[in-house]
Structures are given as C-alpha cells and as structure tokens.
Design an enzyme around this catalytic site. Structure first.
Site, short mmCIF file in Angstrom:
data_model
loop_
_atom_site.label_atom_id
_atom_site.label_comp_id
_atom_site.label_asym_id
_atom_site.label_seq_id
_atom_site.Cartn_x
_atom_site.Cartn_y
_atom_site.Cartn_z
N GLN A 190 -13.08 18.39 90.52
CA GLN A 190 -12.92 19.82 90.80
C GLN A 190 -11.47 20.26 90.62
OE1 GLN A 190 -15.67 21.50 91.45
NE2 GLN A 190 -14.72 23.52 91.64
N GLU A 222 -27.99 3.24 102.88
CA GLU A 222 -29.00 3.20 103.94
C GLU A 222 -29.09 1.83 104.60
OE1 GLU A 222 -29.49 6.60 101.44
OE2 GLU A 222 -29.43 4.47 100.89
N LEU A 227 -30.98 -11.79 92.37
CA LEU A 227 -31.71 -11.53 93.61
C LEU A 227 -32.72 -10.39 93.44
CD1 LEU A 227 -31.99 -12.12 96.70
CD2 LEU A 227 -30.21 -10.39 97.05
N GLU A 270 -25.13 -3.95 95.91
CA GLU A 270 -24.79 -4.89 96.98
C GLU A 270 -25.05 -4.31 98.37
OE1 GLU A 270 -21.82 -7.77 96.75
OE2 GLU A 270 -21.37 -7.42 94.65
N SER A 310 -33.73 -3.67 98.18
CA SER A 310 -33.24 -3.79 99.55
C SER A 310 -34.10 -4.76 100.36
CB SER A 310 -33.22 -2.41 100.22
OG SER A 310 -32.32 -1.54 99.56
N THR A 312 -27.42 -0.77 99.73
CA THR A 312 -27.32 0.68 99.68
C THR A 312 -26.66 1.24 100.94
OG1 THR A 312 -29.47 1.02 100.72
CG2 THR A 312 -29.43 0.82 98.31
N ARG A 365 0.02 20.87 86.45
CA ARG A 365 -0.83 21.95 85.95
C ARG A 365 -0.43 23.26 86.64
NH1 ARG A 365 -3.71 25.11 82.59
NH2 ARG A 365 -5.80 25.65 83.34
#
Length: 384
Positions: free
Chosen positions: A341, A372, A126, A368, A133, A370, A273
């Site tokens: 972290q 947005e 595509l 697939e 987009s 975004t 840890r």
C-alpha cells in the site's frame, strides 16, 4: 538473548549472512522468481558458507552450532528472498534433522555429510492429499516383506523433493496397527531418490515461493531396505511432530525476516518518494503505518528468540514455538500488505521486492502448521 544482545559469534554470523543476502541472493531473486527456476548457484554458495550444517555436529560434517544460529541465518535470507530461505530451512529442518535426531549411526554417516555441506538436499514427506493438519490420517502404507519395505501411497507439497541434488525423502507411512487400541502404527522411512516405484510428479505452479522446489510424490510398490527405517518402528508420527516444533521456530525466523524486509523497503521508499512537494513519510498516515510495521517486527523477533531460548535450554518449547509461528507469520503477511500500500502502483509490479513478499508471505500462515493449528495448541495450553 531476550534483550537482543547476541554474543559475538552470533553477531558475526548475522553480518556474514546479511552481506551474502544483499550481494549474492538479492541480485538474482527477481529472475528466479519470474522464471520459476531453482537457484542452484546460490544454494552451492550457501553450502560453501556452511549454512546447511549450522546445527549439525562436526562429526557429520556440520558446523557444530545450534538451531538458533540457523534461525538467525533464515531471518537474514528471508529479508530478501523467501524462496532461498525456505530452501535452507527445509534442507536443514526437514531434510537433515530427522536423520540427525533419530537416525542410526550408520544412517547419519551415510546421509548427513552431504546434507550438511549443501551438496545434497533432503525432503520431508508428511502431508498427503487427505492428511494435512490431521497428519495422523495418513494412508501411505509400508509393508515389511523379506527384509524390505514395500511402499504405496502419495504425498503432497514436499519441498526440495525434486531438485537435481535431492538425495532422499523421509516419509511417514502406516506400518501396522496397535493390537490393543486399533490405532495406526506410523513409522518413518528414508526413501532415496531414484528408487524404482518412487515418482516425483511435476512441480506445482505456485502463487509464491516460485524459486523453491515443491512437488507431489507417488509411491507404487517402491521398495527400500529394512534398515531404512528411521528410528523406532511406530514412532514416526511422534518424531515428525517433534521436528515440526523445531521447524516452527525456523519458520518464525524466516517470517520475521520477511516482515523486516517489507519494513526496510517501506522506510526507504517513504523517504525518497515525494507527492505534492514532500516525502510521503512526512504524512502521518504513512508514518503511522510504518511504525506499526516496526512494532510487528519487534514482537515477532522477540517471540522466536524466546522460543529458541527455551529450546536451547532443554525446556518444553512447544507453546512458545506456536506463539512465535503465529505472531511472525501474521507480521509478515500484514507488513507485506502495508508495504504494498505504501508503494502504491509500484508495489503491484512483480519486480518489486514487496510484491514478491506479498505473494510469498501467505504460505507462512499455512506451512508447517496453519494459523488455526497454532491457535488450537495455544488454546489447549490454557485448558480450553
């Protein structure tokens, strides 16, 4: 489903795939990631388990299950190796489902048995260099001449397009123009691997998903028979949008698995840890960080379960899929950051699973649809 009360068949599937992911996939993940090699032996074993045929009818060699079963399998694989998970997701959702949903009986009989068995993979073409987009901006063209389609153009970022077992790529192409509106007529075509004029360009050097297969494609007077038209002429763009709606549930499931994998690693590390004579998980800052990670996983799983429930009920699920894709992809990225972290310097070493998730998870907010695009769909549903 919304209460996480899976029936026995789903529970059995989850257990089988979880054990497979732990015993078969995880031990070779770091090697394939480091060497950028496609895990053919893992894919073959997934085929033997029937994972590629989960939502495909037994008439075409599938398992006769549903799309939610595929999503559950993707979540379990996504916990330990996103490259393997996206190979399955793309192989089913993007490779097989366009033919399964829209193909002729002849096309289904020809292509689906090998795809459902995992002995062959398919791609989904595509995206183009100038059409991501905004996929309707496609410039790839196909002209029908003497019973054959002549294709010219290019596609970008196509998964499973260049493996040794790739059978075909289904693509969108401009096949004409609407006489009334002047809009492009976009159709879908099946292009077999090895077609003269169809070139799989060298693979990308990617930040993440380094053991998955992704290439640009070019078409220079590539010719396929007229019967390789997939579905109705002029319906290609609509077909692929429908496929993407389903695919967003699958990606959300994969992303939920990635978020869960980061949580699993962070919990185990925080328990073992020690600093200043105590496990770091006893520190409130660490324990609260991990608690937020758990909440993200919970929300992501609920979101994709809800979208899948509407899909299986035959209801409109477009917006629920957008919610699920948005929530789960952000959960994966946020959990990867937080797990890194928690691990400190060890989280910055590529052999570490959380380091691979950190590199892999970013594409979940892009591929697939975004972030947005999902926000745009949700905002439109609110009348904005």
């Amino acid at each position: 489903m919304l209460e996480h009360e899976l029936d026995e068949s789903y529970q059995d599937l989850v257990q089988v795939v979880r054990e497979f992911a732990r015993e078969v996939v995880a031990p070779v993940s770091a090697h394939h990631d480091a060497t950028h090699t496609f895990p053919y032996e893992v894919v073959a074993q997934m085929g033997e388990l029937g994972l590629f045929g989960l939502p495909i009818s037994e008439d075409y060699g599938g398992m006769g299950g549903d799309y939610f079963a595929l999503a559950l399998a993707l979540e379990e694989l996504g916990r330990v190796d996103q490259s393997v998970a996206i190979t399955l997701e793309a192989g089913v959702s993007l490779g097989a489902m366009p033919i399964y949903r829209f193909g002729s009986e002849e096309q289904k009989q020809r292509w689906l048995p090998e795809l459902a068995a995992g002995t062959k993979l398919g791609g989904f073409g595509l995206t183009e260099p100038g059409a991501g987009s905004d996929a309707s901006a496609s410039k790839t063209k196909a002209v029908l001449q003497d019973g054959q389609w002549k294709i010219n153009g290019a596609k970008e970022f196509i998964t499973n397009s260049g493996t040794d077992i790739t059978s075909h790529v289904s693509i969108t192409a401009v096949t004409g123009q609407d006489a009334k509106t002047g809009a492009k007529e976009i159709s879908a075509l099946i292009v077999p691997s090895g077609t003269p004029g169809f070139t799989v360009e060298p693979a990308y050097d990617k930040v993440g998903w380094r053991a998955s297969d992704t290439h640009p494609l070019s078409f220079n007077d590539a010719v396929v028979p007229e019967e390789n038209l997939l579905g109705e002429r002029g319906r290609g763009y609509a077909y692929f949008l429908e496929i993407l709606d389903e695919g967003r549930i699958a990606i959300a499931a994969l992303a939920t698995g990635a978020a869960q994998g980061c949580l699993d690693e962070a919990v185990e590390y925080a328990k073992t840890r020690t600093t200043f004579g105590t496990a770091i998980g006893k520190n409130q800052a660490i324990s609260f960080t991990i608690a937020r990670m758990a909440s993200r996983v919970h929300s992501a799983r609920l979101a994709y379960y809800a979208a899948a429930a509407k899909m299986l009920a035959g209801q409109d699920f477009k917006i629920e899929a957008a919610h699920a894709k948005l929530i789960a992809s952000e959960a994966a990225m946020d959990n990867a950051r937080d797990a890194t972290q928690v691990f400190g310097g060890y989280g910055f070493i590529n052999e570490s699973l959380v380091a691979r998730h950190y590199r892999d998870s970013k594409i979940l907010e892009i591929g697939e649809g975004t972030t947005e695009v999902q926000l745009m769909l949700i905002a439109r549903s609110l009348g904005l």
